[in-house]
Design a protein around this motif. Structure first.
Motif, PDB file in Angstrom:
ATOM      1  N   ASP A   1     -10.054  -7.355  -6.018  1.00  0.00           N
ATOM      2  CA  ASP A   1     -10.487  -6.371  -5.033  1.00  0.00           C
ATOM      3  C   ASP A   1     -11.483  -6.949  -4.038  1.00  0.00           C
ATOM      4  O   ASP A   1     -11.999  -6.244  -3.194  1.00  0.00           O
ATOM      5  CB  ASP A   1     -11.115  -5.166  -5.745  1.00  0.00           C
TER       6      ASP A   1
ATOM      7  N   ASP B   1      -6.671  -4.126 -15.154  1.00  0.00           N
ATOM      8  CA  ASP B   1      -7.661  -3.299 -14.483  1.00  0.00           C
ATOM      9  C   ASP B   1      -8.948  -4.066 -14.235  1.00  0.00           C
ATOM     10  O   ASP B   1      -9.581  -3.939 -13.189  1.00  0.00           O
ATOM     11  CB  ASP B   1      -7.959  -2.046 -15.322  1.00  0.00           C
TER      12      ASP B   1
ATOM     13  N   ARG C   1      -5.763  -5.558   3.332  1.00  0.00           N
ATOM     14  CA  ARG C   1      -4.721  -5.412   2.303  1.00  0.00           C
ATOM     15  C   ARG C   1      -3.531  -4.593   2.776  1.00  0.00           C
ATOM     16  O   ARG C   1      -2.425  -4.745   2.258  1.00  0.00           O
ATOM     17  CB  ARG C   1      -5.317  -4.758   1.049  1.00  0.00           C
ATOM     18  N   GLU C   2      -3.774  -3.728   3.746  1.00  0.00           N
ATOM     19  CA  GLU C   2      -2.702  -2.864   4.234  1.00  0.00           C
ATOM     20  C   GLU C   2      -1.541  -3.662   4.813  1.00  0.00           C
ATOM     21  O   GLU C   2      -0.436  -3.148   4.965  1.00  0.00           O
ATOM     22  CB  GLU C   2      -3.245  -1.912   5.307  1.00  0.00           C
TER      23      GLU C   2
ATOM     24  N   LEU D   1       1.084   1.650  -3.650  1.00  0.00           N
ATOM     25  CA  LEU D   1      -0.236   1.733  -4.287  1.00  0.00           C
ATOM     26  C   LEU D   1      -1.230   2.210  -3.232  1.00  0.00           C
ATOM     27  O   LEU D   1      -1.882   1.394  -2.567  1.00  0.00           O
ATOM     28  CB  LEU D   1      -0.656   0.364  -4.833  1.00  0.00           C
ATOM     29  N   PRO D   2      -1.363   3.518  -3.038  1.00  0.00           N
ATOM     30  CA  PRO D   2      -2.190   4.043  -1.943  1.00  0.00           C
ATOM     31  C   PRO D   2      -3.652   3.594  -1.983  1.00  0.00           C
ATOM     32  O   PRO D   2      -4.318   3.567  -0.940  1.00  0.00           O
ATOM     33  CB  PRO D   2      -2.081   5.562  -2.127  1.00  0.00           C
ATOM     34  N   THR D   3      -4.163   3.224  -3.168  1.00  0.00           N
ATOM     35  CA  THR D   3      -5.557   2.794  -3.250  1.00  0.00           C
ATOM     36  C   THR D   3      -5.739   1.317  -2.930  1.00  0.00           C
ATOM     37  O   THR D   3      -6.873   0.821  -2.882  1.00  0.00           O
ATOM     38  CB  THR D   3      -6.122   3.064  -4.662  1.00  0.00           C
ATOM     39  N   PHE D   4      -4.647   0.610  -2.669  1.00  0.00           N
ATOM     40  CA  PHE D   4      -4.709  -0.826  -2.383  1.00  0.00           C
ATOM     41  C   PHE D   4      -5.015  -1.012  -0.904  1.00  0.00           C
ATOM     42  O   PHE D   4      -4.150  -1.344  -0.100  1.00  0.00           O
ATOM     43  CB  PHE D   4      -3.381  -1.480  -2.767  1.00  0.00           C
ATOM     44  N   THR D   5      -6.266  -0.795  -0.532  1.00  0.00           N
ATOM     45  CA  THR D   5      -6.654  -0.821   0.872  1.00  0.00           C
ATOM     46  C   THR D   5      -7.936  -1.628   1.058  1.00  0.00           C
ATOM     47  O   THR D   5      -8.606  -2.002   0.099  1.00  0.00           O
ATOM     48  CB  THR D   5      -6.897   0.607   1.394  1.00  0.00           C
TER      49      THR D   5
ATOM     50  N   VAL E   1       0.822  -1.208   0.000  1.00  0.00           N
ATOM     51  CA  VAL E   1       0.000   0.000   0.000  1.00  0.00           C
ATOM     52  C   VAL E   1       0.858   1.261   0.000  1.00  0.00           C
ATOM     53  O   VAL E   1       0.404   2.338  -0.424  1.00  0.00           O
ATOM     54  CB  VAL E   1      -0.972  -0.010   1.206  1.00  0.00           C
TER      55      VAL E   1
END
Length: 258
Positions: free
Chosen positions: A171, A163, A122-123, A114-118, A111
């Motif tokens: 996701d 994507d 996932r963090e 990839l800041p949106t990988f939450t 994360v």
């Protein structure tokens, strides 16, 4: 065009072997035996491409057979092949180059890059866990399938495949705690590829993932500084398993190395 296509292959091989530059070279006898073996493949009607390279140069590259037998179109060295899961080796090499450069860290949560990988834990997933298939991410092979059993995401054509996989499968809720168990999972390397693209220019694969009978074998021999890659466009080619000492790949390695 031919030179450009060959250059791309050499760049990939050079990337993979960049840390093995002191490896011994293939002997002339081995090169001759390999060339004779590839000649025999062509005489037997094999359709595909064979590439053998070391840290210095391409030892052998040959395209043979038909890309489209009905139309009489032969395979050329400019043809593009889907690498399927061989691309994981290239992704891992790119990621480890970024680790060596200090831009990624193996035990840092992804994360950070990839800041949106939450969400859903996932963090806590690290780069190392993604490399080792122990992230706990949902497995895209277990997603919705078509009537023939092939997961739908592999036939995505309306958006970049990576994507689509993130949105539809990767996701979802975690299937296991990060680091808990091994599970071979394409999602792990889609996430790694996204992390590597933060620092490297890269595109998306917009073609369908259906391999349509294509088989790929890619063997890296670091002590020899050698890469042996074979593509075939027929599902009935018996590549075998190297550890069983039988099949096309074992025969090819015997000529290239022994």
């Amino acid at each position: 065009m031919h030179r450009l296509a060959l250059s791309r292959r050499l760049v990939l091989v050079a990337l993979i072997f960049s840390v093995w530059s002191a490896a011994p070279r293939t002997t002339l006898a081995q090169s001759s035996a390999l060339s004779a073996f590839v000649d025999s493949l062509e005489r037997a009607g094999f359709s595909g491409t064979v590439l053998v390279a070391d840290t210095q140069r391409t030892r052998l590259v040959r395209a043979m057979g038909f890309a489209d037998r009905q139309r009489g179109r032969r395979i050329t060295l400019d043809d593009r092949w889907r690498w399927a899961s061989v691309s994981k080796q290239v992704t891992a090499a790119l990621v480890l180059h970024e680790v060596d450069a200090g831009r990624l860290a193996l035990d840092t949560p992804v994360v950070r890059y990839l800041p949106t990988f939450t969400g859903s834990g996932r963090e806590r997933i690290t780069v190392r866990q993604l490399l080792q298939h122990s992230s706990g991410l949902p497995n895209m092979d277990q997603g919705p399938t078509d009537s023939d059993g092939v997961p739908r995401v592999y036939r995505e054509t309306k958006a970049p495949v990576g994507d689509a996989a993130f949105a539809r499968v990767c996701d979802g809720p975690l299937a296991a705690a990060p680091g808990e168990r091994f599970d071979y999972n394409n999602c792990d390397y889609l996430v790694l590829g996204a992390a590597a693209r933060v620092y490297r220019t890269g595109g998306h694969c917009r073609a369908p993932w259906s391999l349509q009978g294509v088989q790929v074998r890619n063997v890296l021999l670091p002590e020899r500084g050698l890469a042996v890659i074979i593509f075939a466009n027929r599902a009935d080619v018996e590549f075998g398993e190297v550890w069983q000492q039988t099949g096309l790949m074992f025969d090819a390695l015997s000529r290239a190395v022994c």
